[in-house]
Design an enzyme around this catalytic site. Structure first.
Site, PDB file in Angstrom:
ATOM      1  N   SER A   1     -43.874 -11.775  34.465  1.00 35.91           N
ATOM      2  CA  SER A   1     -44.750 -12.498  35.384  1.00 35.91           C
ATOM      3  C   SER A   1     -44.501 -12.090  36.826  1.00 35.91           C
ATOM      4  O   SER A   1     -45.243 -12.492  37.706  1.00 35.91           O
ATOM      5  CB  SER A   1     -44.563 -14.014  35.212  1.00 35.91           C
ATOM      6  N   GLU A  18     -53.881 -10.918  32.656  1.00 39.02           N
ATOM      7  CA  GLU A  18     -53.899  -9.890  33.699  1.00 39.02           C
ATOM      8  C   GLU A  18     -53.410  -8.591  33.070  1.00 39.02           C
ATOM      9  O   GLU A  18     -52.355  -8.573  32.435  1.00 39.02           O
ATOM     10  CB  GLU A  18     -52.970 -10.281  34.856  1.00 39.02           C
ATOM     11  N   HIS A  24     -50.121  -9.578  31.128  1.00 42.22           N
ATOM     12  CA  HIS A  24     -49.583 -10.862  31.562  1.00 42.22           C
ATOM     13  C   HIS A  24     -50.396 -12.024  30.999  1.00 42.22           C
ATOM     14  O   HIS A  24     -51.462 -12.364  31.509  1.00 42.22           O
ATOM     15  CB  HIS A  24     -49.556 -10.901  33.103  1.00 42.22           C
ATOM     16  N   ASN A  55     -50.532 -15.485  40.301  1.00 42.43           N
ATOM     17  CA  ASN A  55     -49.325 -16.141  40.803  1.00 42.43           C
ATOM     18  C   ASN A  55     -49.191 -16.005  42.313  1.00 42.43           C
ATOM     19  O   ASN A  55     -48.678 -16.890  42.991  1.00 42.43           O
ATOM     20  CB  ASN A  55     -48.079 -15.580  40.116  1.00 42.43           C
TER      21      ASN A  55
HETATM   22  P1  NAD Z   1     -37.945 -17.414  26.750  1.00 42.60           P
HETATM   23  O1  NAD Z   1     -36.631 -17.568  27.374  1.00 42.60           O
HETATM   24  O2  NAD Z   1     -38.607 -18.580  26.108  1.00 42.60           O
HETATM   25  O3  NAD Z   1     -37.864 -16.265  25.642  1.00 42.60           O
HETATM   26  C1  NAD Z   1     -37.208 -15.045  25.815  1.00 42.60           C
HETATM   27  C2  NAD Z   1     -36.704 -14.603  24.450  1.00 42.60           C
HETATM   28  O4  NAD Z   1     -36.267 -13.260  24.541  1.00 42.60           O
HETATM   29  C3  NAD Z   1     -35.534 -15.422  23.930  1.00 42.60           C
HETATM   30  O5  NAD Z   1     -35.858 -15.922  22.647  1.00 42.60           O
HETATM   31  C4  NAD Z   1     -34.397 -14.416  23.854  1.00 42.60           C
HETATM   32  O6  NAD Z   1     -33.542 -14.651  22.743  1.00 42.60           O
HETATM   33  C5  NAD Z   1     -35.147 -13.127  23.692  1.00 42.60           C
HETATM   34  N1  NAD Z   1     -34.402 -11.942  24.073  1.00 42.60           N
HETATM   35  C6  NAD Z   1     -33.567 -11.762  25.114  1.00 42.60           C
HETATM   36  N2  NAD Z   1     -33.107 -10.486  25.112  1.00 42.60           N
HETATM   37  C7  NAD Z   1     -33.678  -9.857  24.079  1.00 42.60           C
HETATM   38  C8  NAD Z   1     -33.611  -8.534  23.561  1.00 42.60           C
HETATM   39  N3  NAD Z   1     -32.860  -7.628  24.143  1.00 42.60           N
HETATM   40  N4  NAD Z   1     -34.318  -8.244  22.465  1.00 42.60           N
HETATM   41  C9  NAD Z   1     -35.078  -9.180  21.869  1.00 42.60           C
HETATM   42  N5  NAD Z   1     -35.201 -10.440  22.313  1.00 42.60           N
HETATM   43  C10 NAD Z   1     -34.502 -10.775  23.405  1.00 42.60           C
HETATM   44  O7  NAD Z   1     -38.880 -16.784  27.862  1.00 42.60           O
HETATM   45  P2  NAD Z   1     -40.461 -16.865  28.013  1.00 42.60           P
HETATM   46  O8  NAD Z   1     -40.802 -18.042  28.827  1.00 42.60           O
HETATM   47  O9  NAD Z   1     -41.111 -16.681  26.703  1.00 42.60           O
HETATM   48  O10 NAD Z   1     -40.738 -15.588  28.922  1.00 42.60           O
HETATM   49  C11 NAD Z   1     -40.745 -14.288  28.418  1.00 42.60           C
HETATM   50  C12 NAD Z   1     -41.400 -13.357  29.423  1.00 42.60           C
HETATM   51  O11 NAD Z   1     -42.733 -13.819  29.676  1.00 42.60           O
HETATM   52  C13 NAD Z   1     -40.713 -13.326  30.769  1.00 42.60           C
HETATM   53  O12 NAD Z   1     -40.806 -12.018  31.271  1.00 42.60           O
HETATM   54  C14 NAD Z   1     -41.511 -14.294  31.604  1.00 42.60           C
HETATM   55  O13 NAD Z   1     -41.438 -14.011  32.972  1.00 42.60           O
HETATM   56  C15 NAD Z   1     -42.893 -14.035  31.071  1.00 42.60           C
HETATM   57  N6  NAD Z   1     -43.826 -15.148  31.265  1.00 42.60           N
HETATM   58  C16 NAD Z   1     -43.448 -16.449  31.084  1.00 42.60           C
HETATM   59  C17 NAD Z   1     -44.351 -17.478  31.267  1.00 42.60           C
HETATM   60  C18 NAD Z   1     -43.946 -18.902  31.054  1.00 42.60           C
HETATM   61  O14 NAD Z   1     -44.605 -19.794  31.587  1.00 42.60           O
HETATM   62  N7  NAD Z   1     -42.923 -19.171  30.264  1.00 42.60           N
HETATM   63  C19 NAD Z   1     -45.671 -17.187  31.634  1.00 42.60           C
HETATM   64  C20 NAD Z   1     -46.052 -15.849  31.794  1.00 42.60           C
HETATM   65  C21 NAD Z   1     -45.119 -14.836  31.606  1.00 42.60           C
END
Ligand code: NAD
Length: 718
Positions: free
Chosen positions: A436, A469, A457, A507
């Site tokens: 993000s 996006e 995104h 964002n």
């Molecule tokens: P999250 O913490 O819920 O999930 C991340 C997952 O990745 C975890 O389950 C973790 O175990 C796993 N992980 C970590 N290292 C790893 C690896 N090397 N190999 C495989 N899995 C691995 O995070 P999230 O909220 O789902 O966010 C994930 C991505 O999406 C981030 O880049 C975040 O910025 C982006 N994002 C999040 C949101 C939101 O609102 N949560 C919105 C848009 C984008």
């Protein structure tokens, strides 16, 4: 034959006139003025001819009967007179169906919406395929109008007032089985027998007369509806309840259409058909030229256009048969569920068991809800679940055509994941990051094949947010970008192509808006008046409610990214204030405390500790209009800066992204369309004054001052 018009006609050996819809070269059938005119003369002709014993409307397009009136033609109407005349013309053609003097039927094989459904209502019989492709409904209120070819009058006469109100006000339509239960269709038959069975029904009706055939059809008995028809106070009760329920969802000032639909149904319930039709046409005329309807129609058309485009790359998207997702957290799990829901096999990898299990559980719950709503059956739930294959290692990655990484937001972790995934991946597969805030070019910097790395995104919650996006990094290939666009569309999302700049588009603009809310807070304005002012503008929630919802850590992180990249228009209030709250355990809704306190997930009260934690000054009141203006102009200003700096290519991209990605009020069409409505010189002047009073963060962009000089708008044709 009426070549090129979208339908053909033919009288069969039984004397049944087949009117067959098949718009040349298109996936959908649409009604337009020419088609309706020709249809009118076909019906006049049928009425005169003795050899025509019945009329059948059907379609040869798979899963598509008639999607409704061509929205381009609705959009071209600029005044109430022409709007009403257009509706009267359509009504007159469908009246010819009703008056054709012999039995008529629609064989509904799929989508049957708007004008298509109104055509079906004008027939004496309706037969539908027992097929998931069938969807019958009246989506007009979603584009700010009401059904205008007799729908508000014939529907309650057929299925009763309460059910008609529900269908027209919801706008979403029903499947074949529900339509049968409502009495909206008379019979359900297997798709392959649809034509044969409808012809058989029409032949019986032609031979025996319509009445005995209808009597055998088992149309639902509607005692309550008959009571409503004859007891006016009961009718008023039903209408008042519909009005109250609608008023709880939308305001009549912003979204007049549902209220006007109730009005049309009310007249129809008490007066003869002709009077009801007249009111219906007049209301359409009044609604079509309104700002609300013009904006909603504009959004509808442009959303469709973005879904058709290749992101402007000119490249051909690669076919995707298998998806892989690395990181099964909130986002990865959500995307996996979405993909399986669209019947795309997906390999889901995480380094831990728990997120994988949680992702599967959440997906199953999501599909179970769809079963509960009758959207899918139990067997499909199992099929979809079987499409998600969880893993703790890299097996299976080699088969993926497209990999999405959704691991934690850390450049090092993401780079490591890219390096690891590339070891297994087919050389032509695309690798997308759901980051993000991190620059795609940085994530791709050490990749073996940076050209295949793009940003994709998604927004949270993945199943509900329609926007994606698509971010092209410095070295992303056009093919990779086009493939990402194709995937987003396949997953039912609207893709907007965005340049690889800090915060991307949504964002960045949102942060500036939220930042201005914090500026106001630090000037002593209360949280509740600020939230209320923006809700009154039409936002789904106020800025502080939104911050709590997003999570203060996430918001703080994005604000920090923008601040460190010195994005010129970023306000700078957010970062430090949010940091203080995060340090003190106020993480927003998920922690039960943020700007508000939450009990059982519901907002309970203001967080009383805020003044102390943030050192807020004594309270001060400002008029709601001032609050709205400050936050809104901050948002518009950031949107213009994004446009000026080429973050997106055109105003349309900004407006759709903000409506679909943040809930910016759809009836206002988006921030730039709203700026056009307010007037560009006024916007520029107010920004200049705010800059003098509150600082350079408001100084109008060059593009805006130039637009004032040249007397231009964002949308010249509006
Ligand atoms: P999250 O913490 O819920 O999930 C991340 C997952 O990745 C975890 O389950 C973790 O175990 C796993 N992980 C970590 N290292 C790893 C690896 N090397 N190999 C495989 N899995 C691995 O995070 P999230 O909220 O789902 O966010 C994930 C991505 O999406 C981030 O880049 C975040 O910025 C982006 N994002 C999040 C949101 C939101 O609102 N949560 C919105 C848009 C984008």
């Amino acid at each position: 034959m009426a070549e090129g018009l979208g339908f053909s006609r033919e009288v069969d050996v039984h004397g049944i006139l087949h009117v067959v819809f098949d718009r040349p070269g298109e996936r959908v059938n649409l009604l337009d003025e020419r088609l309706l005119r020709e249809l009118g003369s076909v019906l006049d002709d049928a009425r005169r001819r003795e050899d025509v014993r019945a009329v059948l409307f059907r379609s040869t397009k798979p899963g598509m009967f008639m999607a409704g009136m061509d929205v381009e033609q609705i959009a071209s109407v600029r005044d109430a007179y022409r709007g009403a005349e257009g509706a009267r013309f359509g009504q007159s053609v469908f009246q010819k169906v009703a008056d054709v003097g012999r039995p008529s039927a629609c064989a509904i094989n799929g989508v049957c919406l708007g004008g298509g459904a109104e055509l079906a209502l004008a027939c004496s019989l309706r037969v539908a395929a027992d097929d998931p492709a069938v969807r019958i409904g009246f989506p007009e209120v979603k584009i700010g109008i009401i059904p205008g070819f007799g729908g508000t009058q014939r529907l309650p006469r057929l299925i009763g007032l309460p059910a008609a109100l529900e269908l027209i006000l919801a706008g979403s339509g029903v499947d074949a089985r529900k339509a049968r239960r409502l009495g909206l269709v008379d019979a359900l038959v297997p798709t392959e027998y649809l034509e044969r069975e409808t012809v058989a029904l029409l032949r019986r009706a032609a031979e025996e007369g319509l009445e005995p055939v209808v009597a055998r059809l088992d149309r639902p008995k509607r005692l309550f509806d008959r009571l409503i028809d004859h007891v006016p106070p009961l009718r008023s009760l039903v209408l008042d309840r519909a009005r109250r329920r609608t008023a709880r969802k939308v305001s009549t000032r912003d979204y007049p259409a549902p209220f006007r639909a109730i009005e049309a149904l009310e007249v129809g319930a008490a007066r003869p058909l002709t009077e009801g039709l007249d009111i219906e046409a007049r209301i359409i005329g009044e609604l079509v030229p309104t700002e609300t309807s013009r904006n909603l129609i504009w959004l509808f058309r442009n959303q469709a256009a973005l879904k058709r485009a290749d992101g402007g790359t000119g490249a051909v998207a690669r076919r995707i048969d298998r998806l892989a997702i690395v990181g099964a957290g909130i986002m990865g799990g959500g995307i996996a569920q979405l993909a399986a829901g669209c019947d795309l096999p997906v390999r889901l990898k995480d380094v831990r068991y728990e997120p994988l299990l949680q992702a599967l559980r959440t997906a199953r719950e999501g599909f179970a809800r769809q079963v509960g709503r009758g959207r899918i059956v139990e067997r499909e739930l199992r099929q979809k679940m079987a499409l998600i294959s969880p893993t703790l290692d890299d097996t299976g990655l080699v088969h993926a055509d497209f990999v999405i990484e959704a691991v934690v937001e850390s450049l090092d972790v993401k780079r490591a994941v890219v390096a690891e995934v590339e070891r297994h991946l087919d050389s032509r597969a695309v690798l997308a990051s759901n980051t993000s805030s991190l620059p795609i070019s940085d994530i791709a910097a050490r990749a073996l094949h940076p050209e295949r790395i793009v940003g994709l995104h998604f927004f949270n919650p993945v199943d509900r947010m329609p926007l994606v996006e698509i971010i092209a990094g410095r070295r992303s290939s056009p093919e990779a970008v086009a493939t990402a666009v194709g995937l987003a569309v396949r997953l039912g999302k609207v893709p907007v192509l965005v340049r690889d700049t800090p915060g991307f588009l949504v964002n960045r603009i949102l942060t500036r808006y939220l930042d201005e809310a914090l500026h106001l807070l630090f000037e002593g304005v209360g949280i509740e008046p600020i939230d209320e002012a923006m809700r009154n503008f039409g936002m789904p929630m106020g800025p502080f409610e939104l911050l709590d919802q997003i999570g203060l850590e996430t918001a703080q992180h994005v604000a920090a990214v923008l601040a460190s990249a010195s994005v010129a228009e970023a306000g700078g209030a957010s970062g430090s204030a949010l940091a203080v709250l995060v340090q003190n355990g106020r993480l927003g809704r998920k922690s039960g405390r943020g700007f508000y306190r939450y009990r059982d997930g519901k907002r309970a009260a203001l967080e009383s500790e805020l003044p102390r934690l943030l050192g807020l000054p004594a309270s001060r009141e400002l008029p709601p209009e001032t609050l709205q203006e400050r936050m809104l102009l901050a948002l518009i200003h950031s949107a213009v800066a994004c446009l000026e700096q080429g973050v997106v290519r055109e105003p349309r991209d900004v407006d759709l992204a903000l409506v679909l990605g943040t809930g910016f009020p759809p009836f206002r069409g988006g921030p730039l369309r709203h700026a056009d409505t307010v007037g560009i010189p006024i916007v520029a002047d107010r920004l200049g004054r705010l800059a003098d009073a509150h600082g350079e963060r408001f100084r109008p962009a060059q593009r805006l001052t130039q637009m004032v000089r040249e007397q231009r708008r964002f949308y010249e044709d509006a």
